[in-house]
Design an enzyme around this catalytic site. Structure first.
Site, PDB file in Angstrom:
ATOM      1  CB  THR A   1      11.942   3.099  17.348  1.00 54.08           C
ATOM      2  OG1 THR A   1      13.245   3.319  17.879  1.00 54.08           O
ATOM      3  CG2 THR A   1      10.886   3.516  18.356  1.00 54.08           C
TER       4      THR A   1
ATOM      5  CG  HIS B   1      -2.577  -0.784   3.131  1.00 49.46           C
ATOM      6  ND1 HIS B   1      -3.050  -0.582   1.861  1.00 49.46           N
ATOM      7  CD2 HIS B   1      -1.405  -1.440   2.982  1.00 49.46           C
ATOM      8  CE1 HIS B   1      -2.185  -1.085   0.984  1.00 49.46           C
ATOM      9  NE2 HIS B   1      -1.180  -1.617   1.638  1.00 49.46           N
TER      10      HIS B   1
ATOM     11  CB  CYS C   1       1.823  -2.850  -6.830  1.00 49.47           C
ATOM     12  SG  CYS C   1       1.091  -3.019  -5.230  1.00 49.47           S
TER      13      CYS C   1
ATOM     14  CB  THR D   1       6.405  -4.561   0.151  1.00 51.64           C
ATOM     15  OG1 THR D   1       5.285  -4.313  -0.686  1.00 51.64           O
ATOM     16  CG2 THR D   1       7.684  -4.502  -0.653  1.00 51.64           C
TER      17      THR D   1
ATOM     18  CG  ASN E   1      -2.496  -9.192  -6.222  1.00 46.38           C
ATOM     19  OD1 ASN E   1      -1.927 -10.284  -6.300  1.00 46.38           O
ATOM     20  ND2 ASN E   1      -2.133  -8.163  -6.946  1.00 46.38           N
TER      21      ASN E   1
ATOM     22  CD  GLN F   1      -5.431  -8.248  -1.692  1.00 46.90           C
ATOM     23  OE1 GLN F   1      -6.540  -8.084  -1.170  1.00 46.90           O
ATOM     24  NE2 GLN F   1      -4.732  -7.244  -2.199  1.00 46.90           N
TER      25      GLN F   1
ATOM     26  CB  SER G   1      -0.661  -5.678   4.153  1.00 44.90           C
ATOM     27  OG  SER G   1      -0.653  -4.284   3.972  1.00 44.90           O
TER      28      SER G   1
END
Ligand SMILES: Cc1ncc(COP(=O)(O)O)c(C=O)c1O
Length: 375
Positions: A233, A198, A318, A69, A146, A176, A196
């Site tokens: 950071t 995850h 989502c 995102t 997706n 994806q 991404s």
């Protein structure tokens, strides 16, 4: 449990968890000049190398973000468009993290065109050709959808953009596809890409942006980390886990998953009447399969399967909590009945033939039961 919702998120691999644990123990700030800081910095550098290696780019072209995102928003909202370039192009089937930033750009005065797709979910290249003009600043097209797994012809799109307009940037939401099917941005002539962690057995809240040039305005200004493109950071545990997951995916099992996906679809089509496959039968990701079970509300089927330990999805994670028809399936011309009955099965490399057989047997039972009740 048979978990078939890997397009929503994947289970972190052992290597990713161990790498995160190590980074939690060495908790130092990678910008600190002392030895502990240098060790944390080393973890970030080594993870960046692994993330870059998975898409064949230079380490210097990878910026860590909080996920797909943020990477999408950073490019779309931060693009440094030359003054006369006021035109943006995307498609009707993008993830909300692309669609919404385009709406924001439209509200702030940009002209935006949304390209349609055919019944397989492949974007209309003639329409793209017609819409590209000398004012086009950015084109954003996802690689793998997706919801359906349809793969867009990124190489052809890239060539069209270069042929039609000088100086337009090309962004690809590769969330994806990265680590699952080949995606080499440099070779494809892509300027920016979003990844991404995850989705590839890393952990949540970490992702990356591939940027060939730094022609974007950072939205998070601050301490100047990551060449000022993404201050703040660094999330060292997330980054270390991402690096480990990227290494883990260097040897993924896409051809075996493609075989199992084929078997899954064949068994559904041979054993369950009144179904419709949603996607391309030629250019598809082996990791995503979308099928409509006509006359059935997908949510009821989802919960029936859940009660048997099988986890699937009715749409993209989502948007599945929003009671609205999938814009992707609408753009593909599916009927209301087909959209209401659409279920997404999404896989990772742990899928076995046993899982496929068990899931399809459960589907046969539950679809028949639900249809019986609804008669
Ligand atoms: C195609 C696509 N783009 C972007 C995202 C958002 O990624 P993240 O969850 O890392 O913000 C997703 C997540 O489902 C996705 O499938």
């Amino acid at each position: 449990m048979i978990y078939l919702d890997n397009a929503a998120t994947t289970k972190p691999c052992k290597e990713a968890i161990e790498a995160a644990e190590e980074a939690f123990i060495n908790f130092a700030n990678p910008s600190s000049l002392h030895r502990l800081g240098l060790e944390a910095e080393k973890m970030v550098l080594s993870a960046r190398k692994a993330v870059a290696a998975l898409c064949g780019c230079a380490d210097s072209e990878i910026y860590f973000t909080s996920g797909g995102t943020e990477s999408n928003n950073t490019v779309i909202r931060g693009i440094k468009a030359p003054k006369k370039k006021n035109h943006l192009i995307t498609t009707k089937i993008e993830h909300p993290s692309v669609k919404e930033p385009f709406e924001i750009m439209k509200e702030s005065g940009f002209r935006v065109d949304y390209i349609g797709v055919d019944e397989d979910g492949t974007i209309n290249l003639d329409e793209l050709y017609d819409k590209l003009d000398s004012e086009t600043a950015l084109v954003s097209v996802m690689h793998v959808n997706n919801e359906t797994g349809t793969v867009q012809p990124i190489d052809k799109i890239s060539k069209l953009i270069k042929q039609r307009t000088a100086g337009a940037f090309f962004h690809v939401d590769a969330v994806q596809s990265y680590g699952k099917i080949p995606f080499l941005p440099e070779k494809l002539g892509v300027d920016f890409a979003s990844f991404s962690a995850h989705k590839i057995n890393g952990i949540k809240g970490i992702g990356a942006l591939y940027a060939k040039s730094a022609k974007i305005l950072p939205w998070a200004a601050g301490g100047g980390q990551q060449k000022g493109i993404r201050s703040g950071t660094e999330n060292v545990p997330g980054i270390a886990a991402f690096g480990a997951a990227a290494k883990f995916h260097l040897n993924n099992n896409a051809s075996e998953i493609a075989r199992l996906r084929g078997l899954f679809l064949k068994n559904i089509e041979e054993n369950i009447p009144n179904v419709r496959y949603n996607g391309s039968r030629v250019d598809f990701s082996p990791y995503i399969l979308n099928v409509s079970f006509l006359g059935i509300k997908a949510e009821i089927l989802l919960h029936a399967l859940e009660s048997r330990g099988i986890y699937v999805s009715t749409g993209s994670a989502c948007s599945s909590n929003k009671p609205m028809p999938s814009p992707t399936l609408v753009a593909m011309g599916r009927t209301k009945e087909e959209i209401n009955g659409a279920v997404r099965f999404s896989f990772d490399d742990t899928l076995t033939e046993n899982d496929v057989n068990e899931a399809v047997a459960a589907l046969c039972d539950e679809v028949a039961k639900i249809r019986q009740v609804m008669r």
